[in-house]
Design a protein around this motif. Structure first.
Motif, PDB file in Angstrom:
ATOM      1  N   GLU A 252      12.845  89.516 -24.460  1.00  0.00           N
ATOM      2  CA  GLU A 252      11.672  89.133 -23.664  1.00  0.00           C
ATOM      3  C   GLU A 252      10.406  89.174 -24.515  1.00  0.00           C
ATOM      4  OE1 GLU A 252      11.883  91.860 -20.348  1.00  0.00           O
ATOM      5  OE2 GLU A 252      12.946  90.392 -19.115  1.00  0.00           O
ATOM      6  N   ARG A 253      10.269  90.208 -25.328  1.00  0.00           N
ATOM      7  CA  ARG A 253       9.102  90.321 -26.214  1.00  0.00           C
ATOM      8  C   ARG A 253       9.097  89.187 -27.243  1.00  0.00           C
ATOM      9  NH1 ARG A 253       9.760  95.462 -28.322  1.00  0.00           N
ATOM     10  NH2 ARG A 253      10.998  94.497 -29.936  1.00  0.00           N
ATOM     11  N   LEU A 254      10.268  88.891 -27.807  1.00  0.00           N
ATOM     12  CA  LEU A 254      10.378  87.798 -28.775  1.00  0.00           C
ATOM     13  C   LEU A 254       9.960  86.475 -28.153  1.00  0.00           C
ATOM     14  CD1 LEU A 254      11.371  86.687 -31.536  1.00  0.00           C
ATOM     15  CD2 LEU A 254      13.613  86.401 -30.442  1.00  0.00           C
ATOM     16  N   LEU A 255      10.482  86.166 -26.981  1.00  0.00           N
ATOM     17  CA  LEU A 255      10.150  84.901 -26.323  1.00  0.00           C
ATOM     18  C   LEU A 255       8.683  84.824 -25.931  1.00  0.00           C
ATOM     19  CD1 LEU A 255      13.344  84.493 -24.133  1.00  0.00           C
ATOM     20  CD2 LEU A 255      12.725  83.184 -26.178  1.00  0.00           C
ATOM     21  N   ALA A 256       8.118  85.916 -25.466  1.00  0.00           N
ATOM     22  CA  ALA A 256       6.711  85.920 -25.044  1.00  0.00           C
ATOM     23  C   ALA A 256       5.764  85.752 -26.231  1.00  0.00           C
ATOM     24  CB  ALA A 256       6.391  87.212 -24.302  1.00  0.00           C
ATOM     25  N   GLU A 257       6.081  86.393 -27.337  1.00  0.00           N
ATOM     26  CA  GLU A 257       5.171  86.403 -28.482  1.00  0.00           C
ATOM     27  C   GLU A 257       5.442  85.304 -29.503  1.00  0.00           C
ATOM     28  OE1 GLU A 257       5.271  90.326 -30.149  1.00  0.00           O
ATOM     29  OE2 GLU A 257       4.704  91.268 -28.240  1.00  0.00           O
ATOM     30  N   HIS A 258       6.687  84.832 -29.590  1.00  0.00           N
ATOM     31  CA  HIS A 258       7.056  83.897 -30.657  1.00  0.00           C
ATOM     32  C   HIS A 258       7.911  82.740 -30.179  1.00  0.00           C
ATOM     33  CE1 HIS A 258       5.605  86.891 -33.500  1.00  0.00           C
ATOM     34  NE2 HIS A 258       6.366  87.789 -32.894  1.00  0.00           N
TER      35      HIS A 258
ATOM     36  N   ASP B  18       7.465  79.769 -29.354  1.00  0.00           N
ATOM     37  CA  ASP B  18       7.184  78.448 -29.930  1.00  0.00           C
ATOM     38  C   ASP B  18       7.626  78.324 -31.385  1.00  0.00           C
ATOM     39  OD1 ASP B  18       5.227  80.328 -30.627  1.00  0.00           O
ATOM     40  OD2 ASP B  18       3.707  78.784 -30.932  1.00  0.00           O
ATOM     41  N   ARG B  19       8.052  79.423 -32.006  1.00  0.00           N
ATOM     42  CA  ARG B  19       8.426  79.410 -33.429  1.00  0.00           C
ATOM     43  C   ARG B  19       9.928  79.563 -33.663  1.00  0.00           C
ATOM     44  NH1 ARG B  19       5.471  84.012 -36.293  1.00  0.00           N
ATOM     45  NH2 ARG B  19       6.416  82.990 -38.078  1.00  0.00           N
ATOM     46  N   LEU B  20      10.745  79.541 -32.612  1.00  0.00           N
ATOM     47  CA  LEU B  20      12.158  79.883 -32.756  1.00  0.00           C
ATOM     48  C   LEU B  20      13.068  78.728 -33.173  1.00  0.00           C
ATOM     49  CD1 LEU B  20      12.591  82.228 -29.666  1.00  0.00           C
ATOM     50  CD2 LEU B  20      12.105  82.841 -32.039  1.00  0.00           C
ATOM     51  N   ALA B  21      12.691  77.512 -32.878  1.00  0.00           N
ATOM     52  CA  ALA B  21      13.567  76.368 -33.152  1.00  0.00           C
ATOM     53  C   ALA B  21      13.896  76.253 -34.635  1.00  0.00           C
ATOM     54  CB  ALA B  21      12.918  75.079 -32.666  1.00  0.00           C
ATOM     55  N   ASP B  22      15.183  76.099 -34.923  1.00  0.00           N
ATOM     56  CA  ASP B  22      15.673  75.891 -36.289  1.00  0.00           C
ATOM     57  C   ASP B  22      15.357  77.046 -37.230  1.00  0.00           C
ATOM     58  OD1 ASP B  22      16.747  73.370 -35.648  1.00  0.00           O
ATOM     59  OD2 ASP B  22      14.785  72.452 -35.911  1.00  0.00           O
ATOM     60  N   ARG B  23      15.216  78.233 -36.701  1.00  0.00           N
ATOM     61  CA  ARG B  23      14.892  79.396 -37.530  1.00  0.00           C
ATOM     62  C   ARG B  23      15.987  80.442 -37.418  1.00  0.00           C
ATOM     63  NH1 ARG B  23       9.199  79.246 -38.415  1.00  0.00           N
ATOM     64  NH2 ARG B  23       9.503  80.658 -40.137  1.00  0.00           N
ATOM     65  N   PHE B  24      16.104  81.262 -38.438  1.00  0.00           N
ATOM     66  CA  PHE B  24      16.930  82.457 -38.398  1.00  0.00           C
ATOM     67  C   PHE B  24      15.959  83.604 -38.183  1.00  0.00           C
ATOM     68  CE2 PHE B  24      19.029  86.135 -40.187  1.00  0.00           C
ATOM     69  CZ  PHE B  24      20.311  86.018 -39.681  1.00  0.00           C
ATOM     70  N   VAL B  25      16.120  84.323 -37.084  1.00  0.00           N
ATOM     71  CA  VAL B  25      15.167  85.355 -36.689  1.00  0.00           C
ATOM     72  C   VAL B  25      15.883  86.700 -36.624  1.00  0.00           C
ATOM     73  CG1 VAL B  25      13.515  86.064 -34.919  1.00  0.00           C
ATOM     74  CG2 VAL B  25      13.964  83.638 -35.284  1.00  0.00           C
ATOM     75  N   VAL B  26      15.285  87.706 -37.252  1.00  0.00           N
ATOM     76  CA  VAL B  26      15.820  89.063 -37.195  1.00  0.00           C
ATOM     77  C   VAL B  26      14.837  89.914 -36.403  1.00  0.00           C
ATOM     78  CG1 VAL B  26      16.570  91.082 -38.508  1.00  0.00           C
ATOM     79  CG2 VAL B  26      16.934  88.781 -39.442  1.00  0.00           C
ATOM     80  N   VAL B  27      15.338  90.512 -35.325  1.00  0.00           N
ATOM     81  CA  VAL B  27      14.516  91.359 -34.473  1.00  0.00           C
ATOM     82  C   VAL B  27      14.953  92.803 -34.668  1.00  0.00           C
ATOM     83  CG1 VAL B  27      13.824  91.861 -32.094  1.00  0.00           C
ATOM     84  CG2 VAL B  27      14.287  89.502 -32.781  1.00  0.00           C
ATOM     85  N   THR B  28      13.995  93.668 -35.029  1.00  0.00           N
ATOM     86  CA  THR B  28      14.242  95.097 -35.152  1.00  0.00           C
ATOM     87  C   THR B  28      13.263  95.828 -34.254  1.00  0.00           C
ATOM     88  OG1 THR B  28      12.686  95.452 -36.959  1.00  0.00           O
ATOM     89  CG2 THR B  28      14.927  94.808 -37.578  1.00  0.00           C
ATOM     90  N   SER B  29      13.424  97.130 -34.170  1.00  0.00           N
ATOM     91  CA  SER B  29      12.491  97.930 -33.390  1.00  0.00           C
ATOM     92  C   SER B  29      11.089  97.874 -33.991  1.00  0.00           C
ATOM     93  CB  SER B  29      12.964  99.379 -33.325  1.00  0.00           C
ATOM     94  OG  SER B  29      14.242  99.437 -32.739  1.00  0.00           O
ATOM     95  N   ALA B  30      11.010  97.648 -35.299  1.00  0.00           N
ATOM     96  CA  ALA B  30       9.724  97.627 -35.994  1.00  0.00           C
ATOM     97  C   ALA B  30       9.030  96.271 -35.942  1.00  0.00           C
ATOM     98  CB  ALA B  30       9.914  98.041 -37.448  1.00  0.00           C
ATOM     99  N   GLY B  31       9.764  95.187 -35.719  1.00  0.00           N
ATOM    100  CA  GLY B  31       9.123  93.885 -35.722  1.00  0.00           C
ATOM    101  C   GLY B  31      10.093  92.725 -35.755  1.00  0.00           C
TER     102      GLY B  31
END
Length: 54
Positions: free
Chosen positions: A24-30, A32-45
């Motif tokens: 939910e935090r990822l979608l709310a904050e980022h 618009d930047r997710l398409a075609d990206r490799f995203v790593v989500v941790t507790s720190a960021g």
């Protein structure tokens, strides 16, 4: 295989509630930047990398 993006969750707390909160935090904050990206989500960021798969 072609994809529209990948999200890797690397959380110390693997309970469903923690995963949902992180997404939910990822979608709310980022969202618009997710398409075609490799995203790593941790507790720190969040880290973004351009996908090399086309």
């Amino acid at each position: 295989m072609p994809h529209r993006g990948i999200v890797l969750l690397r959380l110390q707390d693997e309970r469903s509630a923690s995963k949902i909160e992180a997404l939910e935090r990822l979608l709310a904050e980022h969202g618009d930047r997710l398409a075609d990206r490799f995203v790593v989500v941790t507790s720190a960021g969040v880290r973004f990398a351009q996908s090399t798969v086309r």
